[in-house]
Motif scaffolding. Structure first.
Motif, PDB file in Angstrom:
ATOM      1  N   PRO A  14      -7.620 -10.995   0.810  1.00  0.00           N
ATOM      2  CA  PRO A  14      -7.425  -9.614   1.292  1.00  0.00           C
ATOM      3  C   PRO A  14      -8.348  -8.645   0.557  1.00  0.00           C
ATOM      4  O   PRO A  14      -8.529  -8.749  -0.670  1.00  0.00           O
ATOM      5  CB  PRO A  14      -5.954  -9.351   0.962  1.00  0.00           C
ATOM      6  CG  PRO A  14      -5.323 -10.695   0.996  1.00  0.00           C
ATOM      7  CD  PRO A  14      -6.349 -11.635   0.434  1.00  0.00           C
ATOM      8  N   GLY A  15      -8.912  -7.733   1.319  1.00  0.00           N
ATOM      9  CA  GLY A  15      -9.854  -6.781   0.751  1.00  0.00           C
ATOM     10  C   GLY A  15     -11.297  -7.238   0.800  1.00  0.00           C
ATOM     11  O   GLY A  15     -12.212  -6.443   0.545  1.00  0.00           O
ATOM     12  N   ARG A  66     -13.133  -0.349   9.948  1.00  0.00           N
ATOM     13  CA  ARG A  66     -13.279  -1.588   9.177  1.00  0.00           C
ATOM     14  C   ARG A  66     -14.198  -2.591   9.873  1.00  0.00           C
ATOM     15  O   ARG A  66     -14.790  -3.432   9.210  1.00  0.00           O
ATOM     16  CB  ARG A  66     -11.919  -2.255   8.955  1.00  0.00           C
ATOM     17  CG  ARG A  66     -10.941  -1.431   8.158  1.00  0.00           C
ATOM     18  CD  ARG A  66      -9.724  -2.255   7.748  1.00  0.00           C
ATOM     19  NE  ARG A  66      -9.001  -2.790   8.892  1.00  0.00           N
ATOM     20  CZ  ARG A  66      -8.855  -4.085   9.147  1.00  0.00           C
ATOM     21  NH1 ARG A  66      -9.394  -4.993   8.345  1.00  0.00           N
ATOM     22  NH2 ARG A  66      -8.157  -4.487  10.200  1.00  0.00           N
ATOM     23  N   ASN A  84     -12.740  -4.854   4.252  1.00  0.00           N
ATOM     24  CA  ASN A  84     -11.356  -4.621   3.861  1.00  0.00           C
ATOM     25  C   ASN A  84     -10.403  -5.494   4.695  1.00  0.00           C
ATOM     26  O   ASN A  84      -9.465  -4.992   5.316  1.00  0.00           O
ATOM     27  CB  ASN A  84     -10.991  -3.143   4.012  1.00  0.00           C
ATOM     28  CG  ASN A  84      -9.640  -2.806   3.421  1.00  0.00           C
ATOM     29  OD1 ASN A  84      -9.129  -3.517   2.567  1.00  0.00           O
ATOM     30  ND2 ASN A  84      -9.057  -1.712   3.885  1.00  0.00           N
ATOM     31  N   LYS A  86      -7.562  -7.825   6.097  1.00  0.00           N
ATOM     32  CA  LYS A  86      -6.116  -7.839   5.909  1.00  0.00           C
ATOM     33  C   LYS A  86      -5.549  -9.155   6.444  1.00  0.00           C
ATOM     34  O   LYS A  86      -6.145  -9.766   7.338  1.00  0.00           O
ATOM     35  CB  LYS A  86      -5.480  -6.665   6.656  1.00  0.00           C
ATOM     36  CG  LYS A  86      -6.027  -5.309   6.252  1.00  0.00           C
ATOM     37  CD  LYS A  86      -5.414  -4.195   7.078  1.00  0.00           C
ATOM     38  CE  LYS A  86      -5.956  -2.841   6.673  1.00  0.00           C
ATOM     39  NZ  LYS A  86      -5.338  -1.741   7.450  1.00  0.00           N
ATOM     40  N   GLU A  88      -3.369  -9.657   8.534  1.00  0.00           N
ATOM     41  CA  GLU A  88      -3.183  -9.584   9.983  1.00  0.00           C
ATOM     42  C   GLU A  88      -4.487  -9.739  10.766  1.00  0.00           C
ATOM     43  O   GLU A  88      -4.470  -9.808  11.998  1.00  0.00           O
ATOM     44  CB  GLU A  88      -2.492  -8.273  10.388  1.00  0.00           C
ATOM     45  CG  GLU A  88      -3.145  -7.026   9.853  1.00  0.00           C
ATOM     46  CD  GLU A  88      -2.488  -6.533   8.571  1.00  0.00           C
ATOM     47  OE1 GLU A  88      -2.110  -7.380   7.713  1.00  0.00           O
ATOM     48  OE2 GLU A  88      -2.350  -5.293   8.427  1.00  0.00           O
ATOM     49  N   ASP A  89      -5.607  -9.788  10.073  1.00  0.00           N
ATOM     50  CA  ASP A  89      -6.886 -10.067  10.728  1.00  0.00           C
ATOM     51  C   ASP A  89      -7.093 -11.566  10.941  1.00  0.00           C
ATOM     52  O   ASP A  89      -8.065 -11.970  11.590  1.00  0.00           O
ATOM     53  CB  ASP A  89      -8.052  -9.529   9.904  1.00  0.00           C
ATOM     54  CG  ASP A  89      -8.050  -8.011   9.806  1.00  0.00           C
ATOM     55  OD1 ASP A  89      -8.391  -7.493   8.726  1.00  0.00           O
ATOM     56  OD2 ASP A  89      -7.722  -7.353  10.809  1.00  0.00           O
TER      57      ASP A  89
END
Length: 115
Positions: A14-15, A66, A84, A86, A88-89
């Motif tokens: 994440p990130g 993003r 960035n 997440k 959920e991506d």
């Protein structure tokens, strides 16, 4: 017939960031619109970015800021920069190209966002 081949997926924390690529077997200048879709397990395929032959881009609110779509006609390649990231991506990301009334799809590249 046109072949589209996606690449660049993988496991990211994440990130983090990724750049996906979609290589076309012929010039992409023929396509009125190209785009990226994604599909998560148990969900419908959703549009995440489009770019026209004139360079106009569009994104849904869920990824705006993003995701960045771009195209390189010299390399016959479509790109999707994802920043960035997440959880959920997480999804299979598909490349799409439309030539008048014919739509072409790649087989997808898997993006997994996990720590």
């Amino acid at each position: 017939q046109v072949q589209l081949v996606e690449s660049g997926g993988g496991l990211v924390q994440p990130g983090g960031s990724l750049r996906l690529s979609c290589a076309a077997s012929r010039t992409i200048s023929i396509f009125n619109v190209m785009g990226w879709y994604r599909q998560s397990p148990g969900k419908q395929r959703e549009l995440v970015a489009t770019i026209t032959s004139g360079g106009s881009t569009s994104y849904p609110d869920s990824v705006k800021g993003r995701f960045t779509i771009s195209r390189d006609s010299a390399k016959n390649t479509l790109y999707l920069q994802i920043d960035n990231l997440k959880p959920e991506d997480t999804a299979v990301y598909f490349c799409n190209a439309v030539d008048i009334n014919i739509a072409y799809w790649g087989k997808g590249t898997l993006v997994t966002v996990s720590s």
